[in-house]
Design a protein around this motif. Structure first.
Motif, short mmCIF file in Angstrom:
data_model
loop_
_atom_site.label_atom_id
_atom_site.label_comp_id
_atom_site.label_asym_id
_atom_site.label_seq_id
_atom_site.Cartn_x
_atom_site.Cartn_y
_atom_site.Cartn_z
N PHE A 76 0.44 -7.84 -7.67
CA PHE A 76 -0.64 -6.89 -7.36
C PHE A 76 -1.16 -7.09 -5.95
O PHE A 76 -2.34 -6.88 -5.70
CB PHE A 76 -1.79 -7.08 -8.34
CG PHE A 76 -1.50 -6.60 -9.73
CD1 PHE A 76 -1.05 -5.30 -9.96
CD2 PHE A 76 -1.71 -7.44 -10.83
CE1 PHE A 76 -0.82 -4.85 -11.25
CE2 PHE A 76 -1.48 -6.99 -12.11
CZ PHE A 76 -1.03 -5.70 -12.33
N CYS A 77 -0.31 -7.54 -5.04
CA CYS A 77 -0.80 -7.96 -3.73
C CYS A 77 -0.31 -7.04 -2.60
O CYS A 77 -0.26 -7.45 -1.44
CB CYS A 77 -0.42 -9.40 -3.47
SG CYS A 77 -1.71 -10.26 -2.55
N GLY A 78 0.00 -5.79 -2.95
CA GLY A 78 0.43 -4.82 -1.94
C GLY A 78 -0.65 -4.53 -0.91
O GLY A 78 -0.36 -4.00 0.17
N ASN A 79 -1.88 -4.90 -1.20
CA ASN A 79 -2.96 -4.75 -0.22
C ASN A 79 -2.82 -5.78 0.91
O ASN A 79 -3.47 -5.67 1.94
CB ASN A 79 -4.33 -4.93 -0.90
CG ASN A 79 -4.41 -6.24 -1.64
OD1 ASN A 79 -3.82 -6.39 -2.72
ND2 ASN A 79 -5.11 -7.21 -1.09
N SER A 80 -1.97 -6.77 0.69
CA SER A 80 -1.80 -7.81 1.70
C SER A 80 -0.38 -7.79 2.26
O SER A 80 -0.17 -7.72 3.47
CB SER A 80 -2.12 -9.17 1.07
OG SER A 80 -2.00 -10.20 2.00
N LEU A 81 0.60 -7.85 1.36
CA LEU A 81 2.00 -7.72 1.76
C LEU A 81 2.77 -6.98 0.67
O LEU A 81 2.94 -7.51 -0.43
CB LEU A 81 2.65 -9.09 2.00
CG LEU A 81 4.12 -9.00 2.47
CD1 LEU A 81 4.22 -8.44 3.88
CD2 LEU A 81 4.81 -10.35 2.40
N GLY A 82 3.21 -5.77 0.99
CA GLY A 82 4.00 -5.00 0.03
C GLY A 82 5.36 -5.63 -0.19
O GLY A 82 5.85 -6.40 0.64
N LEU A 83 5.98 -5.29 -1.32
CA LEU A 83 7.29 -5.86 -1.66
C LEU A 83 8.41 -5.28 -0.80
O LEU A 83 8.26 -4.23 -0.17
CB LEU A 83 7.59 -5.60 -3.15
CG LEU A 83 6.68 -6.35 -4.13
CD1 LEU A 83 7.08 -6.03 -5.57
CD2 LEU A 83 6.70 -7.85 -3.89
N GLN A 84 9.52 -5.98 -0.83
CA GLN A 84 10.65 -5.61 0.03
C GLN A 84 11.46 -4.46 -0.59
O GLN A 84 12.00 -4.61 -1.68
CB GLN A 84 11.56 -6.83 0.24
CG GLN A 84 12.73 -6.54 1.17
CD GLN A 84 13.65 -7.73 1.37
OE1 GLN A 84 14.87 -7.57 1.43
NE2 GLN A 84 13.10 -8.92 1.49
N PRO A 85 11.59 -3.35 0.15
CA PRO A 85 12.50 -2.30 -0.33
C PRO A 85 13.94 -2.84 -0.27
O PRO A 85 14.30 -3.53 0.68
CB PRO A 85 12.34 -1.17 0.70
CG PRO A 85 11.07 -1.46 1.43
CD PRO A 85 10.90 -2.96 1.39
N ARG A 86 14.73 -2.50 -1.30
CA ARG A 86 16.13 -2.96 -1.30
C ARG A 86 16.87 -2.54 -0.04
O ARG A 86 17.74 -3.24 0.44
CB ARG A 86 16.87 -2.40 -2.51
CG ARG A 86 16.63 -3.19 -3.76
CD ARG A 86 17.49 -2.71 -4.91
NE ARG A 86 16.97 -3.29 -6.14
CZ ARG A 86 17.28 -4.51 -6.56
NH1 ARG A 86 18.14 -5.24 -5.90
NH2 ARG A 86 16.72 -5.00 -7.65
#
Ligand SMILES: *Cc1c(COP(=O)(O)O)cnc(C)c1O
Length: 424
Positions: free
Chosen positions: A39-49
């Motif tokens: 739930f931390c996309g406010n800080s660092l979003g996940l890596q797109p493939r």
């Protein structure tokens, strides 16, 4: 009918979610053998493939072609940043000529202030929200000093006037009216990072302009989160980063918007060769002729390796059919989180983000009752079992379900975990 707060219902919401396949376009970190609840996309979003592939393409091109890579093929580096322009303009609701990906957020904020914060003794002030993100505050304070003015009198900070640290539109309106003739710049966030409050940007730009001030927005927490209409909302400039909800990776190249009406401005700017008129740039003349639009504020040739993951990320915003489609899911997802918290763990978590969907994005800021120590205990427990939010002193956990990759079951699990920690 199933209980709308049940696990069965969460599973049904996921099954019915048209955006669900997009989760497979992201790499979800693991906790032991399971996927994290992230739930931390406010800080660092996940890596797109797709990010790895885009970066590898640049590395391969470099290894095979070296300097020729600037000039060959569709992905040539000379025009690489132009591939970003149209999809990025769609995300922020701008004309393509109004946006550019360059530098970092704070750098862009300074560059924009060089052009758009032009204080005079009669009109020296900048208006921001109290408790602004430190980098923004440092930037505006240093700009005020740089021009020989005094932050004690010329940096005006609007205090929260609502119970949980949020700011009413009435307070903003009063402050702009009260200080109007002295305001050179109103710099406002799209979403306040600590409280998660979203603002009526169009109205804020209108109020600033009515007083003769410039309107600038920091959209770090709004880009990729809320449907934006920058062109129509009419600020003079806006800046944002791409590593939060834009998922372009740590320290990603940032974004910048300059409204069309300034496309041919003769305001002062800090110039560099990449902002020079495109057709004569390589004549290498001594005189700077700005290229029209946001591109004219570029300084250097862009970091291609940094832009590559942004391209991958923007493809997913188009695949989702835009931020408006994401927002429809986001309102449900965050609404589900809020309803579950209120129903099941209201004695442990107090939602300080506004309850009205129009006044927030995907983030909920949650104050842990019982103070800092209990809050840290809960936060560390959640982290230890692979449920990732972030912590803001003294007692707030930020939880941001991102509609591109979070599930309703993520939200359900979070609340269940808080419940089990507290003891039922
Ligand atoms: C994340 C964030 C920043 C970070 O600035 P960088 O220049 O990207 O390091 C600045 N301001 C706000 C409001 C932010 O949310």
């Amino acid at each position: 009918m199933t209980d709308p707060l049940s696990r069965t219902h969460a599973i049904a919401l996921d099954a019915a979610d048209p955006l669900r396949p997009l989760r497979n376009d992201f790499l979800i970190p693991k906790h032991k053998h399971n996927e994290q609840v992230y739930f931390c996309g406010n800080s660092l979003g996940l890596q797109p493939r797709g990010a790895r592939e885009h970066v590898l393409q640049v590395l391969d091109k470099w290894s095979h072609e070296a300097v020729e890579g600037h000039f060959t093929g569709h992905a040539q580096w000379l025009t690489y940043h132009e591939q970003v322009r149209e999809p990025l303009a769609r995300v922020v609701g701008a004309l393509p000529s109004e946006v550019v990906a360059m530098n970092s957020l704070t750098t862009n904020l300074h560059l924009m202030m060089v052009s758009f914060y032009r204080p005079t003794p009669a009109r020296p002030a900048i208006l921001i929200e109290a408790g602004a993100f430190p980098s923004d505050r440092h930037a505006v304070e240093s700009q005020i000093r740089f021009h020989g003015f005094d932050p004690d009198t010329d940096l005006i900070e609007i205090l929260s006037d609502e119970v949980d640290g949020t700011i009413s539109m009435a307070a903003i309106e009063r402050a702009i009216a009260e200080h109007g003739p002295r305001l050179a710049l109103v710099l406002w966030p799209g979403i306040q990072y600590r409280t998660g409050q979203a603002f009526d940007l169009k109205e804020i730009a209108r109020l600033a302009h009515a007083q003769g001030a410039v309107a600038g927005f920091d959209l770090a927490h709004a880009a990729g989160n809320l449907p934006l209409r920058l062109h129509d909302d009419n600020p003079d400039f806006a800046v944002w980063c791409h590593y939060k909800y834009m998922n372009a990776g740590p320290g990603a190249v940032a974004g910048c918007f300059v409204h069309e009406r300034h496309a041919h401005t003769d305001r002062p700017r800090f110039a560099g060769w990449w902002g020079h008129e495109k057709k004569t740039r390589f004549q290498m003349g001594p005189e700077f002729v700005p290229t029209p639009g946001a591109d004219g504020w570029q300084l250097s040739n862009p970091p291609i390796l940094g832009l590559a993951p942004l391209l991958a990320s923007l493809e997913l915003f188009d695949k989702a059919d835009g931020v408006a489609a994401l927002r429809t899911k986001s309102e449900k997802l965050t609404g589900f989180l809020e309803a579950l918290i209120r129903a099941r763990v209201a004695d442990t978590l107090q939602v300080i983000t506004p309850a009205e969907p129009a006044r927030r994005g995907c983030q909920l800021s949650l104050r842990v009752t019982g103070g800092r120590e209990r809050g840290r205990e809960l936060f560390e427990y959640l982290t230890s079992i692979g449920t990732i939010g972030d912590w803001r002193e003294p007692d707030v956990i930020r939880i941001s379900p991102a509609p591109l990759y979070n599930k309703f079951m993520d939200v359900y699990r979070f609340v269940e975990e808080v419940e089990s920690w507290r003891g039922v």
